[in-house]
Design a protein around this motif. Structure first.
Motif, mmCIF file in Angstrom:
data_model
loop_
_atom_site.group_PDB
_atom_site.id
_atom_site.type_symbol
_atom_site.label_atom_id
_atom_site.label_comp_id
_atom_site.label_asym_id
_atom_site.label_seq_id
_atom_site.Cartn_x
_atom_site.Cartn_y
_atom_site.Cartn_z
ATOM 1 N N SER A 98 0.930 -1.126 -0.024
ATOM 2 C CA SER A 98 0.114 -0.112 -0.109
ATOM 3 C C SER A 98 0.858 1.328 -0.172
ATOM 4 O O SER A 98 0.989 2.005 0.835
ATOM 5 C CB SER A 98 -0.901 0.157 1.220
ATOM 6 O OG SER A 98 -1.668 -1.052 1.209
ATOM 7 N N TYR A 147 -7.446 1.402 -8.991
ATOM 8 C CA TYR A 147 -7.135 0.303 -8.214
ATOM 9 C C TYR A 147 -6.785 -0.855 -9.252
ATOM 10 O O TYR A 147 -7.752 -1.075 -9.936
ATOM 11 C CB TYR A 147 -7.804 -0.064 -7.187
ATOM 12 C CG TYR A 147 -7.854 1.318 -6.214
ATOM 13 C CD1 TYR A 147 -7.281 1.190 -5.123
ATOM 14 C CD2 TYR A 147 -8.489 2.453 -6.563
ATOM 15 C CE1 TYR A 147 -7.018 2.291 -4.041
ATOM 16 C CE2 TYR A 147 -8.564 3.614 -5.511
ATOM 17 C CZ TYR A 147 -7.690 3.255 -4.324
ATOM 18 O OH TYR A 147 -7.673 4.353 -3.274
ATOM 19 N N ASN A 184 -2.548 0.981 -6.177
ATOM 20 C CA ASN A 184 -3.428 1.641 -5.164
ATOM 21 C C ASN A 184 -3.562 3.059 -5.365
ATOM 22 O O ASN A 184 -2.662 3.793 -5.542
ATOM 23 C CB ASN A 184 -3.196 1.535 -3.790
ATOM 24 C CG ASN A 184 -3.460 -0.009 -3.418
ATOM 25 O OD1 ASN A 184 -4.195 -0.701 -3.819
ATOM 26 N ND2 ASN A 184 -2.483 -0.485 -2.888
ATOM 27 N N ASN A 185 -4.907 3.798 -5.855
ATOM 28 C CA ASN A 185 -5.057 4.992 -5.849
ATOM 29 C C ASN A 185 -4.162 5.894 -6.830
ATOM 30 O O ASN A 185 -3.739 6.873 -6.657
ATOM 31 C CB ASN A 185 -4.741 5.863 -4.320
ATOM 32 C CG ASN A 185 -5.658 6.927 -4.686
ATOM 33 O OD1 ASN A 185 -6.802 7.155 -5.117
ATOM 34 N ND2 ASN A 185 -5.181 8.086 -3.902
#
Length: 164
Positions: free
Chosen positions: A3, A59, A75-76
Motif C-alpha cells: 500500500s 486500483y 492503489n489510488n
C-alpha cells in the motif's frame, strides 16, 4: 499487498521491482531456468462517453489464475487535484504496476486474472474503450489480459478480466 503512501498522484509507483538477471549466471539446476516476471503495467484508452475525473483513483490487483498469489497491484493511481490526472475522451495512459512477486516464473503467470476498480470523490463514470494489463518477463516476452468497451460507473465500480 503493498500500500504505497504518497501524495496521491500515483508518481510513487513509477519504479517497479526488477529481479537481478546477473544472478542467473552460474546458478544451480533450476535456478532462473525460465523467464521470470520483471515488470507490469496498465494501459487504458478512454472512450467518447465520459472521462476519468482528476480525483478518481485507479486500483488494480493482478493474481495468478487460481487467485492464490498476488503478482502486481496499484492503489489510488492517477488521483489528484490536478488536470494531468484527468483522462480526457480519446486519450491513452500507462500506469506502472508494483510487482508484488518479482521473479515469478512465466508458467505461474499464465492465465493471470485482473480486478480493476475506481474510487471516486463524488460521481464519476469512466468510459473505457480498452484496458490492457501487460506482464513483462526477463526474456523480453509478455503476457496480456485485455477488456474492451466497458464503463466504471460510480464509487467502487469494478471490472474483471483474464489473460487467455
Amino acid at each position: 499487498m503493498t500500500s504505497p503512501e504518497g501524495d496521491g498522484s500515483g508518481q510513487e509507483l513509477a519504479v517497479a521491482v526488477q529481479p537481478v538477471a546477473a544472478a542467473c549466471n552460474g546458478g544451480g539446476e533450476g535456478f532462473c531456468a525460465g523467464p521470470t516476471l520483471s515488470r507490469a503495467e496498465l494501459f487504458t484508452l478512454t472512450g467518447d462517453g465520459d472521462n476519468k475525473d482528476h480525483d478518481t483513483g485507479i486500483y488494480i490487483t493482478v493474481k495468478t489464475s487460481d487467485d492464490r498469489s498476488l503478482l502486481a497491484s496499484v492503489n489510488n493511481a492517477d488521483s489528484s487535484g490536478k488536470d494531468m490526472t484527468t483522462y480526457n475522451d480519446d486519450s491513452h495512459h500507462i500506469v506502472p504496476l508494483v510487482v508484488e512477486a518479482p521473479g515469478t516464473g512465466k508458467p505461474d503467470c499464465s492465465g493471470f486474472r485482473v480486478r480493476m476498480w475506481i474510487k471516486t470523490n463524488g460521481n464519476d463514470n469512466w468510459t473505457i474503450d480498452d484496458a490492457r494489463v501487460t506482464l513483462y518477463f526477463s526474456d523480453g516476452t509478455t503476457l496480456v489480459a485485455e477488456k474492451f468497451g466497458f464503463n466504471l460507473d460510480g464509487d467502487g465500480a469494478t471490472a474483471e478480466f483474464a489473460a487467455l
